[in-house]
Write a protein that holds these residues in place. Structure first.
Motif, PDB file in Angstrom:
ATOM      1  N   ASP A  91      -1.819  -6.168   8.695  1.00 18.85           N
ATOM      2  CA  ASP A  91      -1.409  -6.832   9.932  1.00 18.85           C
ATOM      3  C   ASP A  91      -0.056  -6.294  10.391  1.00 18.85           C
ATOM      4  O   ASP A  91       0.764  -5.821   9.592  1.00 18.85           O
ATOM      5  CB  ASP A  91      -1.354  -8.347   9.731  1.00 18.85           C
ATOM      6  N   GLY A  92       0.183  -6.379  11.711  1.00 25.41           N
ATOM      7  CA  GLY A  92       1.372  -5.788  12.307  1.00 25.41           C
ATOM      8  C   GLY A  92       2.684  -6.220  11.691  1.00 25.41           C
ATOM      9  O   GLY A  92       3.519  -5.383  11.329  1.00 25.41           O
ATOM     10  N   PRO A  93       2.930  -7.542  11.546  1.00 25.87           N
ATOM     11  CA  PRO A  93       4.201  -7.972  10.939  1.00 25.87           C
ATOM     12  C   PRO A  93       4.429  -7.380   9.560  1.00 25.87           C
ATOM     13  O   PRO A  93       5.548  -6.988   9.223  1.00 25.87           O
ATOM     14  CB  PRO A  93       4.055  -9.502  10.888  1.00 25.87           C
ATOM     15  N   THR A  94       3.369  -7.289   8.739  1.00 21.46           N
ATOM     16  CA  THR A  94       3.528  -6.721   7.397  1.00 21.46           C
ATOM     17  C   THR A  94       3.938  -5.260   7.474  1.00 21.46           C
ATOM     18  O   THR A  94       4.817  -4.798   6.724  1.00 21.46           O
ATOM     19  CB  THR A  94       2.216  -6.854   6.601  1.00 21.46           C
ATOM     20  N   ARG A  95       3.319  -4.494   8.366  1.00 18.22           N
ATOM     21  CA  ARG A  95       3.657  -3.073   8.476  1.00 18.22           C
ATOM     22  C   ARG A  95       5.101  -2.883   8.923  1.00 18.22           C
ATOM     23  O   ARG A  95       5.806  -1.990   8.432  1.00 18.22           O
ATOM     24  CB  ARG A  95       2.708  -2.382   9.454  1.00 18.22           C
ATOM     25  N   TYR A  96       5.573  -3.716   9.834  1.00 16.56           N
ATOM     26  CA  TYR A  96       6.956  -3.583  10.293  1.00 16.56           C
ATOM     27  C   TYR A  96       7.945  -4.027   9.221  1.00 16.56           C
ATOM     28  O   TYR A  96       9.019  -3.438   9.071  1.00 16.56           O
ATOM     29  CB  TYR A  96       7.165  -4.381  11.588  1.00 16.56           C
TER      30      TYR A  96
END
Length: 336
Positions: A91-96
């Motif tokens: 998911d996006g938040p995890t990647r950032y």
């Protein structure tokens, strides 16, 4: 279209769907007809409208041109297709957040991280905002690496001056918290406090309706005591708390701060002060005991609520719970 059973490829597709109801369902149906699996979907808002980014899996025979033609048949325009790796499925938040972790070790890798995260040459407004934040984080980290580290003053190198704190002390208060150990910060705040923000430091330095005292050694703050109104209790009660930098502990500085902040609380009209203490924090309990003032200690949700009387009546309505037998703190007579 030739494929090898069991072997798939991952693709990231960015496209603008037709501005009509059911456009996404039409694209999904078109992919399903060719056994293309849509694994994730993210929608960005752009000046031209909504931009959809899909991660799909296909057989090995598919190419970027094939996928571009397929989505065009579903009415999509402005399509860009790139091969990608499985990590884009996080998911996006995890990647950032993982990117921030990598920047902690190597701030100058921000361009590479942005390329991995975004994957396309043209950014949507939302991606520009994300990129700006990552670049700012990388810049601050790089600045810290190049900034000279100043050794804090040590006991014996200066005599701390106790004075009232102001919002101008916020930066020095943050620096003191950074130098304090995890254990010292947890004893002060009762929860893990990995980082004190400048905003919180300003509130601590000038609490509404209360006061803070700092112990300053030169330009450095090495200790701090705060008193602030506590509306949960009847009467004119103030909650107090003390934090002393690890290297300055066991030199009597905590006692000096505590005495001074209690005096200031009394001058502000408090009839008692209350300090929440962890039962294992023997040092703080002994510091309170050393005041030789009338105190009462009761259990409160796993902590000890230590009440110090500032008037003859202030302990009579403190709490409706029995005192805890902890050394002399149940009723230490005030000095005559």
């Amino acid at each position: 279209m030739s494929t090898r059973e069991g072997v798939t490829m991952l693709w990231k597709i960015r496209t603008e769907l037709a501005d009509r109801p059911g456009a996404l369902a039409e694209l999904a149906a078109r992919c399903g007809a060719d056994e293309i699996n849509i694994l994730s979907l993210e929608v960005f808002t752009a000046e031209s409208g909504a931009v959809d980014e899909l991660v799909v899996s296909t057989g090995v025979g598919w190419t970027a041109d094939d996928l571009t033609a397929l989505v065009a048949e579903a009415g999509c325009t402005g399509t860009t297709v790139r091969p990608c790796q499985a990590d884009v499925l996080h998911d996006g938040p995890t990647r950032y957040l993982r990117a921030v972790l990598r920047l902690l070790d190597d701030p100058i890798s921000v361009d590479e991280e942005l390329e991995n995260l975004q994957g396309f040459d043209e950014y949507t407004p939302a991606e520009w905002a994300r990129a700006d934040v990552l670049v700012e984080i990388a810049g601050r980290l790089a600045e810290r690496e190049t900034s000279p580290v100043q050794e804090p003053p040590r006991p014996g190198s200066a005599v701390p001056e106790l004075r009232k704190a102001t919002v101008d002390d916020a930066e020095a208060v943050v620096a003191m918290h950074d130098r304090c150990s995890y254990e010292s910060r947890t004893r002060r705040y009762h929860v893990p406090m990995p980082k004190l923000t400048a905003r919180t430091a300003r509130h601590l330095s000038a609490p509404a309706g209360g006061i803070s005292i700092v112990a300053a050694a030169g330009e450095a703050v090495v200790g701090m005591a705060t008193a602030a109104p506590w509306d949960e209790l009847s009467g004119s009660a103030m909650e107090i708390a003390v934090l002393v930098e690890d290297g300055w502990q066991r030199h009597g500085l905590g006692s000096q701060l505590l005495r001074r902040v209690i005096k200031e609380a009394r001058d502000l009209g408090a009839d008692r002060v209350v300090c929440m203490v962890q039962p294992e924090n023997v040092a703080m309990l002994r510091t309170v005991e050393g005041l030789r003032m009338r105190t009462r200690v009761v259990q409160d949700s796993g902590h000890l609520m230590v009440t110090v009387a500032l008037s003859d009546q202030s302990l009579s309505h403190a709490v409706d719970r029995p005192s805890v037998a902890y050394r002399q703190t149940r009723a230490i007579p005030a000095r005559s």
